[in-house]
Design a protein around this motif. Structure first.
Motif, PDB file in Angstrom:
ATOM      1  N   TYR A   1       0.848  -1.180   0.000  1.00  0.00           N
ATOM      2  CA  TYR A   1       0.000   0.000   0.000  1.00  0.00           C
ATOM      3  C   TYR A   1       0.889   1.237   0.000  1.00  0.00           C
ATOM      4  CZ  TYR A   1      -4.262  -2.628   1.271  1.00  0.00           C
ATOM      5  OH  TYR A   1      -5.342  -3.475   1.283  1.00  0.00           O
ATOM      6  N   THR A   2       0.547   2.201  -0.839  1.00  0.00           N
ATOM      7  CA  THR A   2       1.221   3.493  -0.758  1.00  0.00           C
ATOM      8  C   THR A   2       0.772   4.176   0.529  1.00  0.00           C
ATOM      9  OG1 THR A   2      -0.563   4.674  -1.884  1.00  0.00           O
ATOM     10  CG2 THR A   2       1.186   3.717  -3.277  1.00  0.00           C
ATOM     11  N   TYR A   3       1.428   5.244   0.872  1.00  0.00           N
ATOM     12  CA  TYR A   3       1.046   5.992   2.081  1.00  0.00           C
ATOM     13  C   TYR A   3      -0.409   6.445   1.985  1.00  0.00           C
ATOM     14  CZ  TYR A   3       1.055   9.568   5.735  1.00  0.00           C
ATOM     15  OH  TYR A   3       0.744  10.322   6.838  1.00  0.00           O
ATOM     16  N   GLU A   4      -0.808   6.953   0.828  1.00  0.00           N
ATOM     17  CA  GLU A   4      -2.185   7.430   0.635  1.00  0.00           C
ATOM     18  C   GLU A   4      -3.177   6.276   0.757  1.00  0.00           C
ATOM     19  OE1 GLU A   4       0.387   8.176  -1.376  1.00  0.00           O
ATOM     20  OE2 GLU A   4       0.607  10.274  -0.701  1.00  0.00           O
TER      21      GLU A   4
ATOM     22  N   ALA B   1       8.860  -0.712   3.786  1.00  0.00           N
ATOM     23  CA  ALA B   1      10.113  -0.561   3.039  1.00  0.00           C
ATOM     24  C   ALA B   1       9.933   0.404   1.884  1.00  0.00           C
ATOM     25  CB  ALA B   1      10.576  -1.930   2.523  1.00  0.00           C
ATOM     26  N   SER B   2       8.827   0.261   1.170  1.00  0.00           N
ATOM     27  CA  SER B   2       8.531   1.141   0.043  1.00  0.00           C
ATOM     28  C   SER B   2       8.428   2.598   0.496  1.00  0.00           C
ATOM     29  CB  SER B   2       7.219   0.706  -0.624  1.00  0.00           C
ATOM     30  OG  SER B   2       6.799   1.650  -1.572  1.00  0.00           O
TER      31      SER B   2
ATOM     32  N   ASP C   1       3.024  -8.142   3.481  1.00  0.00           N
ATOM     33  CA  ASP C   1       3.115  -7.040   2.528  1.00  0.00           C
ATOM     34  C   ASP C   1       3.028  -5.674   3.210  1.00  0.00           C
ATOM     35  OD1 ASP C   1       3.545  -8.510   0.208  1.00  0.00           O
ATOM     36  OD2 ASP C   1       1.411  -8.864  -0.105  1.00  0.00           O
ATOM     37  N   PHE C   2       2.539  -5.636   4.436  1.00  0.00           N
ATOM     38  CA  PHE C   2       2.596  -4.377   5.187  1.00  0.00           C
ATOM     39  C   PHE C   2       4.055  -4.036   5.494  1.00  0.00           C
ATOM     40  CE2 PHE C   2      -1.846  -5.329   5.821  1.00  0.00           C
ATOM     41  CZ  PHE C   2      -2.451  -4.085   5.873  1.00  0.00           C
TER      42      PHE C   2
ATOM     43  N   GLU D   1      -1.037  -0.059  12.194  1.00  0.00           N
ATOM     44  CA  GLU D   1      -0.026   1.005  12.226  1.00  0.00           C
ATOM     45  C   GLU D   1       1.349   0.435  12.579  1.00  0.00           C
ATOM     46  OE1 GLU D   1      -2.737   4.938  13.329  1.00  0.00           O
ATOM     47  OE2 GLU D   1      -1.661   3.891  14.920  1.00  0.00           O
ATOM     48  N   ILE D   2       1.391  -0.528  13.489  1.00  0.00           N
ATOM     49  CA  ILE D   2       2.669  -1.165  13.843  1.00  0.00           C
ATOM     50  C   ILE D   2       3.232  -1.926  12.635  1.00  0.00           C
ATOM     51  CG2 ILE D   2       3.763  -2.982  15.241  1.00  0.00           C
ATOM     52  CD1 ILE D   2       1.828  -2.142  17.530  1.00  0.00           C
ATOM     53  N   LEU D   3       2.351  -2.646  11.940  1.00  0.00           N
ATOM     54  CA  LEU D   3       2.793  -3.391  10.759  1.00  0.00           C
ATOM     55  C   LEU D   3       3.291  -2.446   9.668  1.00  0.00           C
ATOM     56  CD1 LEU D   3      -0.035  -6.094  10.463  1.00  0.00           C
ATOM     57  CD2 LEU D   3       2.353  -6.501  11.112  1.00  0.00           C
ATOM     58  N   TYR D   4       2.568  -1.354   9.453  1.00  0.00           N
ATOM     59  CA  TYR D   4       2.884  -0.457   8.338  1.00  0.00           C
ATOM     60  C   TYR D   4       4.038   0.498   8.660  1.00  0.00           C
ATOM     61  CZ  TYR D   4       2.235   2.683   4.372  1.00  0.00           C
ATOM     62  OH  TYR D   4       2.446   3.419   3.236  1.00  0.00           O
ATOM     63  N   TYR D   5       3.984   1.156   9.797  1.00  0.00           N
ATOM     64  CA  TYR D   5       4.991   2.171  10.113  1.00  0.00           C
ATOM     65  C   TYR D   5       6.295   1.576  10.652  1.00  0.00           C
ATOM     66  CZ  TYR D   5       1.296   5.702   9.652  1.00  0.00           C
ATOM     67  OH  TYR D   5       0.294   6.511   9.179  1.00  0.00           O
ATOM     68  N   CYS D   6       6.208   0.421  11.297  1.00  0.00           N
ATOM     69  CA  CYS D   6       7.403  -0.164  11.919  1.00  0.00           C
ATOM     70  C   CYS D   6       7.968  -1.350  11.148  1.00  0.00           C
ATOM     71  CB  CYS D   6       7.097  -0.579  13.361  1.00  0.00           C
ATOM     72  SG  CYS D   6       6.544   0.783  14.406  1.00  0.00           S
TER      73      CYS D   6
END
Length: 200
Positions: free
Chosen positions: A4-7, A150-151, A144-145, A26-31
């Protein structure tokens, strides 16, 4: 590999009104934590004053909340300290206060995204799918989160060494090999910078 992009992530998470679940994603995505690392997080791993999460263990059992055990992280380098974003820090603080009131006998060995026992994989999958449908987004794997994290870092100019450290990769080559297509795009932008200097 999907991400997922940030948006897209902000759109995805906007459909979540439960604080605990908000913190899960949020933990999966940001960390960029692995699923087992997320499940193993206890409140003693959250250092509010230093604004960091200590990643030092994992839980690999899939759905057994009653019988579980901690194991070491995937590799020695997977043991790491991850900084917490402002949004996540605020949500974790609120969740901590909520958990203290909600759970009898609450203490710092309770799980961050669960209670006295770890969260089941199937529960996370179901919530992920529900949110993706509400957001009209293709559901991505939980791992993928991590790719999404990483992306986010790479596309915003993070150094490959720092990305490797952030994700707990043993060698920079692992990061480069996994995300080579992302770094190639970043390298193109570097060339554009040099070209713009030539044009001056």
């Amino acid at each position: 590999m999907s991400y997922y992009t940030y948006e897209e992530f902000k759109h995805f998470i906007s459909f979540e009104d439960d604080l605990r679940w908000k913190c899960v994603f949020e933990i999966l995505y940001y960390c960029g934590l692995r699923k087992g690392e997320l499940k193993a997080l206890t409140w003693k791993d959250i250092h509010f004053n230093k604004k960091v999460i200590s990643v030092n263990k994992q839980i690999t059992q899939v759905n057994n909340r009653q019988k579980f055990e901690f194991s070491d992280t995937k590799t020695r380098d997977s043991r790491r300290i991850v900084p917490i974003t402002k949004v996540l820090l605020n949500d974790l603080k609120m969740l901590y206060e909520k958990s203290k009131k909600e759970y009898y006998g609450f203490n710092d060995v309770f799980f961050v995204v669960s209670d006295a026992r770890p969260i089941a994989d199937s529960t996370i999958y179901a919530r992920r799918t529900k949110l993706a449908e509400l957001a009209n987004l293709k559901p991505i794997r939980l791992h993928d989160f991590r790719h999404s994290c990483a992306s986010l870092l790479i596309n915003n100019g993070a150094n490959v060494t720092l990305v490797a450290k952030y994700l707990g990769h043993t060698k920079i080559e692992e990061t480069l090999n996994t995300y080579s297509h992302m770094f190639s795009t970043a390298l193109d932008s570097v060339v554009s910078v040099i070209d713009s200097l030539e044009d001056d």
